[in-house]
Design an enzyme around this catalytic site. Structure first.
Site, PDB file in Angstrom:
ATOM      1  N   ASP A 180       0.841  -1.206   0.003  1.00  0.00           N
ATOM      2  CA  ASP A 180       0.070   0.174  -0.105  1.00  0.00           C
ATOM      3  C   ASP A 180       0.706   1.212   0.039  1.00  0.00           C
ATOM      4  O   ASP A 180       1.733   1.354   0.598  1.00  0.00           O
ATOM      5  CB  ASP A 180      -0.976   0.129   1.122  1.00  0.00           C
ATOM      6  CG  ASP A 180      -2.181   0.598   0.934  1.00  0.00           C
ATOM      7  OD1 ASP A 180      -2.282   1.929   0.033  1.00  0.00           O
ATOM      8  OD2 ASP A 180      -3.086   0.478   1.732  1.00  0.00           O
ATOM      9  N   LYS A 200      -6.112  11.787  10.944  1.00  0.00           N
ATOM     10  CA  LYS A 200      -6.102  11.103   9.828  1.00  0.00           C
ATOM     11  C   LYS A 200      -6.591  11.450   8.485  1.00  0.00           C
ATOM     12  O   LYS A 200      -6.153  11.634   7.536  1.00  0.00           O
ATOM     13  CB  LYS A 200      -5.977   9.581   9.956  1.00  0.00           C
ATOM     14  CG  LYS A 200      -5.486   8.733   8.896  1.00  0.00           C
ATOM     15  CD  LYS A 200      -5.728   7.267   9.236  1.00  0.00           C
ATOM     16  CE  LYS A 200      -5.484   6.464   7.924  1.00  0.00           C
ATOM     17  NZ  LYS A 200      -5.464   5.058   8.281  1.00  0.00           N
ATOM     18  N   ASP A 226      -4.242   2.751  -5.124  1.00  0.00           N
ATOM     19  CA  ASP A 226      -2.716   2.756  -4.819  1.00  0.00           C
ATOM     20  C   ASP A 226      -2.397   1.645  -3.901  1.00  0.00           C
ATOM     21  O   ASP A 226      -1.456   1.925  -3.198  1.00  0.00           O
ATOM     22  CB  ASP A 226      -2.382   4.314  -4.067  1.00  0.00           C
ATOM     23  CG  ASP A 226      -3.243   4.376  -2.820  1.00  0.00           C
ATOM     24  OD1 ASP A 226      -4.256   3.590  -2.653  1.00  0.00           O
ATOM     25  OD2 ASP A 226      -2.985   5.412  -2.073  1.00  0.00           O
TER      26      ASP A 226
END
Length: 1218
Positions: free
Chosen positions: A910, A979, A1137
């Site tokens: 990742d 986050k 991604d």
């Protein structure tokens, strides 16, 4: 996406509506919970309340007169069903004069003089007289003007209808003798005429597309007389004639060509010239086909070929550019060979090779290697192909639900019998209503009424229409569904079946079979090895196939408005005729028939929305029956054989199901135009990357699937993301004994209960679909064909079950191809497991591996006794993927030689905040690069923790200075709180959106004081933005440069466009919406759609450009990685991604991934973007540039400067992707 709502104004509006279940089912890239939250605005009023509100609304003095559905079909001769094109007169085009008479017609004038007199006698005199009468009737105040118009319309075709090539017989009858042209509807015609000469207008294009599709219907139905009658309706009016393109005349010519009627084609050619249009290659192809089908004289064909040459065409171009169906190609060739006996088909053009600097090695013939083989024989792949083809030819697939294992109760048996009886009655009622409807429509051939829907109801067998409507009835959510969504769904299903039938009739299937059997040789393990890419090999086989139909259909798409009108008509039939006895469940009630569906209004925000809702009695029967069969479109099921490779924007993926290369919102066509304008060779890298992703074979992890199904059928488990059944839904709040005492609090409780019930139903059905499809393919190998969105991000085409789904879906997928683990494979499996747990994110890989070895007892216990042991796996972030990984580790570690163990398990790598990685690389931002792991480090850098620390520093300073909110936030600032906002800043989240994210996180903390939520979230988002600005200076500079550039471009009235480093053209589809009211019998729909000629939405264009540009870069990086992994022989798939491969090849994929990131960012990306935009937007049209162009030039020329980071460092960064 086009937004549709009931166009019913009124003062009082309440919120709420049923979850749009059809929309929910269309997406699978997010988790089920996220989808429910996104779509789940549930009904806030009971039916009685809605009807009361509606009654008040209709009584209000300020409400204009609107017809609301009474579930009755209006008379089918009603104006609601008239052709909307009647009401529009196309604008004139400036500077258009009569075209020259064709020289080839001139040569034949003398010899055709006598025949011309006969042709003139067949002109539609009767029709014109009718039209004249109609105009007199419609405009009694201006009789003389009407007469003049009628006479003028008569003259046009008479004077121009000269005979063409044929020296044969005249038509035995004139098709226009009974033609009944329509007349423009006064004010509407004047209104559109005043709009000017804009052939680019969206309205003009929609009308033109509708005429074209109507003509295509008559071609399909083999009714050339009707096609020519419709053509003449528009041709006879000079104003309406502007709506006709050359393609419209060509369709009519093709209709007559199939009948061998050259005289009629001559007549249409004359009409074409009269309209001031020039014939194109398709026009000549139709004429030559007719000559080949009904042999004509040498002289006639030669004249036709001479005229073709005179018009600037070459005979070879007929076979290079025209699309053929059935035996059309052979007939054209036959006609040509009557004049040129030795004529041969032109050779296929030499394959072009992409010149992309990023792929010179990839496309180098010297470095080309044989394409990797699948672990299937030719025979096995042929059998797979046959199964897939049969499935697509059936259009739908009916599969067994995973709930079928439940024991059948007496209540279910009784309910199923009731349903069977009702469906049998409904089938007959719907069929009868459809036949009656069609009969009424077929009689509407009067002057003022032309029914555009009638041909669309004749394209399929009547049983197919009934089946489509009954299928919708079976899948309707108890909460109801938006009228607009259902109408679009019904119309689209008819269109999809029509396309399938066209492909079958055109002979494509036979040719497809031949080509695909050759293509299998490239893939099968016992096929001949070949140094071709799938696209190249397919193109080679098609070229070698030579004769037969083209594998592409001529464009025959239906307009969005047409789909809606057709769907609305089918819905009206359903609501009218689908009835059931009121006492079907309660014999005490009187036995009268009641509708099974009803049309209600609900409210979403300030908009009133029409819903179709099943009667509670019907919903109860469906619930009791607990049916175990589910029906899906064949395109919703993974493919049972390798997909057709993408060879162009129009061809690829499924065999018969139409699939777009690029996904789009309704009404947005500009990206398709850009793809068609782009040289095909420039799209080769993108097409090859999609083919590589689609050629990955998959299989089901059966042990994990069985555990999930067992929990699913046993009340579910919300902690494990398995939705519980509706029987577990909370009970509704008890109503007070006194109905008048329904206070606000109780109503709120009732609302929350309804919302929860609707959400539970949506989540349950979403899981049911995914698990049932997985169970259906449990013993098969399958494939996911891919396409992309307008930014180039790739997605699997099957919408429900695919590897972009949630934790549950990903856990049950394995690579069909197995690879030995090799020396490091088992270690990678263990590291992957720890990554899935969410633990040790800040620890080095070696420490993660050591931790996995320490807890091997828990890992093995989870694998052996997942539901009865310690259940360690249930406490992880991704429990189901963790369980699947535990099982794989157990099997590998217990094998005699773990290195030789054949593993099918996908291991993920990742990106570390991938958007910020691209920004840091673009700006060569050293501090930013370190924060997102572009620089080598011993431990992974966590940008979220760094931002949280920075925010805490700001908070401490403010708290010391007495800032109250900073003091309140002490102890509440954490990585988790910041986050989401940090992650989405790079994708354009605003401070408003960031504040909502912060508020949500703070709400999750039980001890945070609720009264400070707003102030605290406002403070935090400000500090997070300040922290990122300090840490990522280059990122903010680039973001601001992109935003300001987009603002100036969109303010000038243009959309923002760019080309990715792989050559993919991108255009942002954000325009100001414009509403069009669709008048239907049940209700009026306001269709909000976007069109390329409308002004761009400046705010969306500006805000979306930075994130969309970064998305286009991350998709480019992924595609480069996919292509180079192919050259290395790796299995590779991605979830944006997050890259997947076998444990054996993780190290190799990591190296390729880093190499391609460095290669991509070694390009002058921002400079190239600046140069492209300067050329596109700032090139002066006249002598001088406009003021806005000067501002934009200054902005674009000021490319942000770069920092000191060296890209080569990425090659040694362990945690760049990990």
């Amino acid at each position: 996406m086009s937004l549709l709502r009931a166009a019913l104004p009124g003062p009082g509006r309440l919120r709420g509506a049923g979850i749009p279940w059809s929309i929910l089912r269309s997406y699978s890239s997010a988790s089920a919970k996220e989808k429910a939250k996104r779509n789940g605005s549930c009904e806030k009023t009971e039916l009685l309340e809605v009807l009361k509100a509606r009654l008040k609304q209709l009584q209000a003095t300020n409400v204009p007169e609107v017809t609301v559905s009474k579930a009755e079909l209006p008379p089918l001769g009603n104006a609601k069903y008239q052709d909307p094109l009647q009401k529009v007169v196309a604008p004139k085009e400036e500077g258009e004069g009569p075209s020259r008479t064709s020289s080839w017609v001139e040569k034949l004038k003398e010899e055709a003089r006598i025949r011309q007199l006969k042709v003139e006698q067949t002109l539609p005199i009767a029709a014109s007289e009718l039209a004249l009468g109609a105009e007199v009737k419609e405009k009694p105040k201006d009789k003389a003007k009407g007469k003049d118009k009628g006479k003028e319309s008569l003259k046009t075709p008479k004077t121009k209808a000269v005979a063409g090539w044929s020296q044969g017989h005249a038509g035995s009858h004139g098709v226009h003798a009974d033609g009944k042209p329509t007349v423009a509807a006064g004010k509407e015609a004047e209104k559109v005429s005043r709009q000017g000469d804009d052939k680019e207008s969206s309205q003009f294009k929609v009308l033109q597309q509708t005429i074209q599709s109507n003509l295509e219907c008559f071609l399909f139905l083999q009714q050339p007389e009707e096609a020519e009658r419709l053509l003449f309706i528009y041709h006879r009016s000079r104003a309406k004639r502007k709506l006709l393109s050359v393609n419209a005349y060509n369709v009519v010519m093709r209709s007559w060509a199939r009948k061998g009627r050259l005289q009629r084609i001559n007549h249409v050619f004359s009409m074409l010239e009269c309209a001031g249009l020039r014939p194109n290659l398709d026009s000549y192809a139709a004429a030559l086909e007719c000559m080949g089908r009904n042999p004509s004289s040498f002289k006639t064909i030669r004249r036709c070929l001479q005229q073709l040459k005179h018009d600037g065409f070459h005979v070879d171009e007929l076979f290079q550019q025209c699309l053929f169906e059935e035996d059309e190609k052979e007939k054209v060739l036959k006609a040509i060979r009557m004049v040129h006996p030795k004529y041969q088909l032109p050779p296929a053009p030499s394959p072009q090779t992409s010149k992309s600097s990023l792929l010179q090695d990839f496309y180098s013939k010297e470095k080309m290697v044989p394409y990797p083989k699948l672990d299937f024989s030719v025979q096995e792949l042929q059998e797979c192909f046959q199964k897939q083809l049969e499935m697509e030819m059936d259009n739908t697939v009916t599969i067994e639900s995973v709930e079928s294992s439940k024991p059948l109760t007496p209540q279910a048996i009784k309910a199923r019998k009731l349903l069977a009886t009702l469906r049998s009655q409904w089938h007959d009622s719907i069929l009868q209503a459809l036949q009656k409807s069609k009969h009424s429509m077929s009689k509407i051939k009067t002057v003022s009424k032309y029914n555009e829907l009638y041909p669309y109801l004749c394209l399929l067998p009547e049983e197919d229409y009934v089946g489509i409507m009954l299928q919708m009835l079976n899948t309707l959510s108890p909460q109801g569904e938006s009228l607009a969504v259902l109408a679009k769904e019904l119309g689209s299903k008819v269109y999809e079946r029509y396309i399938t039938q066209r492909k079958l009739r055109s002979g494509q299937v036979g040719k497809l079979r031949v080509v695909y059997e050759g293509y299998i040789q490239l893939l099968a393990k016992d096929g001949q090895p070949a140094k071709y890419l799938p696209r190249e090999y397919w193109e080679k086989l098609v070229a070698e196939a030579g004769f037969g139909p083209s594998l592409n259909l001529k464009d025959c798409s239906w307009s969005y408005m047409l789909l809606m009108r057709l769907g609305m008509h089918m819905l009206e039939l359903l609501v009218q005729v689908v009835k059931m006895p009121r006492n079907i469940l309660s014999p005490r009630l009187e036995p009268r028939l009641i509708p099974a569906l009803y049309h209600i209004y609900s409210f979403r925000s300030s908009c009133q929305v029409g819903l179709i809702k099943p009667h509670p009695i019907f919903s109860q029967i469906m619930s009791d029956a607990a049916e175990t069969m589910l029906t899906f479109n064949s395109s919703a099921i993974p493919m049972l054989c390798p997909p057709v490779p993408w060879t162009s924007p129009h061809f690829g993926a499924f065999f018969l199901n139409d699939t777009d290369l690029m996904r789009f919102v309704d009404g947005a066509i500009q990206h398709q135009v850009r793809l068609e304008q782009c040289p095909l060779v420039n799209l080769h890298p993108v097409l090859d990357a999609l083919n590589q992703l689609g050629n990955c074979a998959w299989k089901i992890n059966q042990p994990v699937l069985d555990i999930i199904i067992s929990i699913f059928n046993d009340k579910g488990n919300e902690k494990l993301d398995i939705p519980p059944p509706m029987s577990e839904a909370p009970k509704p709040p008890a109503a007070p004994s006194n109905p008048s005492a329904l206070d606000k609090a109780h109503k709120h409780e009732l609302l929350l209960w309804k919302k929860k019930a609707a959400e539970m139903h949506s989540l349950r059905m979403d899981a049911l679909y995914k698990l049932s499809i997985a169970n259906y393919v449990r013993d098969r190998v399958f494939w996911f064909p891919h396409n992309m969105d307008f930014r180039g991000r790739t997605y699997p085409c099957p919408p429900y079950f695919n590897h972009l789904g949630n934790d549950v879906t990903r856990a049950i997928l394995l690579f069909a191809e197995g690879r030995p683990l090799g020396p490091k494979g088992l270690d990678w499996l263990k590291i992957h497991l720890i990554n899935l747990t969410g633990l040790k994110k800040k620890n080095p890989l070696q420490e993660r591996l050591e931790y996995a070895n320490e807890i091997m007892e828990d890992i093995l216990d989870s694998a052996d006794r997942p539901l009865t042991g310690k259940k360690w796996w249930m406490s992880t972030d991704e429990p189901w993927q963790a369980l699947a990984c535990c099982m794989e580790i157990a099997k590998a570690s217990r094998s005699p030689d773990p290195a030789a163990y054949i593993s099918h398990f996908p291991v993920h790598q990742d990106g570390s905040c991938n958007g910020l990685q691209h920004y840091a690389a673009l700006g060569r931002d050293l501090i930013g690069a370190i924060s997102v792991n572009l620089m080598p480090c011993d431990v992974p850098q966590d940008v979220y923790s760094v931002v949280a620390q920075q925010v805490e520093e700001f908070r401490k300073k403010d708290a010391e200075q007495g800032v109250k909110i900073a003091q309140v936030l002490q102890g509440f600032i954490s990585r988790k709180v910041v986050k989401q906002t940090v992650m989405t800043v790079v994708y354009g989240v605003t401070r408003y959106g960031g504040r909502l994210q912060m508020e949500k996180r703070l709400k999750e903390m039980d001890d945070f004081p609720e009264e400070y939520l707003w102030e605290a979230s406002h403070y935090l988002v400000k500090q997070v933005f300040n922290s990122i600005k300090e840490m990522f200076t280059a990122t903010r500079d680039i973001q601001n440069w992109l935003t300001e550039s987009a603002k100036l471009i969109s303010q000038s009235g243009q959309t923002v466009e760019w080309i990715t480093p792989l050559g993919l053209p991108i255009v942002q589809p954000y325009y100001r919406t414009k509403s069009t009211v669709l008048n239907c019998g049940m209700q009026h729909l306001s269709v909000k759609s976007t069109h390329s000629n409308q002004k761009p939405d400046t705010v969306k264009q500006k805000n979306a450009f930075p994130p969309n540009f970064i998305h286009s870069l991350d998709s480019t990086h992924m595609m480069l990685t996919a292509l180079h992994c192919l050259r290395q022989g790796l299995t590779f798939v991605s979830v944006h991604d997050c890259y997947w491969t076998h444990a054996l090849t993780v190290d190799m994929m990591n190296q390729v991934c880093r190499q391609q990131f460095v290669a991509l960012h070694s390009e002058k990306i921002l400079q190239d973007l600046s140069e492209f935009m300067l050329e596109k937007y700032c090139s002066p049209d006249g002598e001088a540039r406009a003021l806005w162009q000067k501002k934009l030039m200054e902005q674009l020329s000021n490319v942000p400067s770069t920092g000191e980071f060296h890209l080569e460092n990425v090659m040694d960064s362990t945690y760049f992707f990990s």
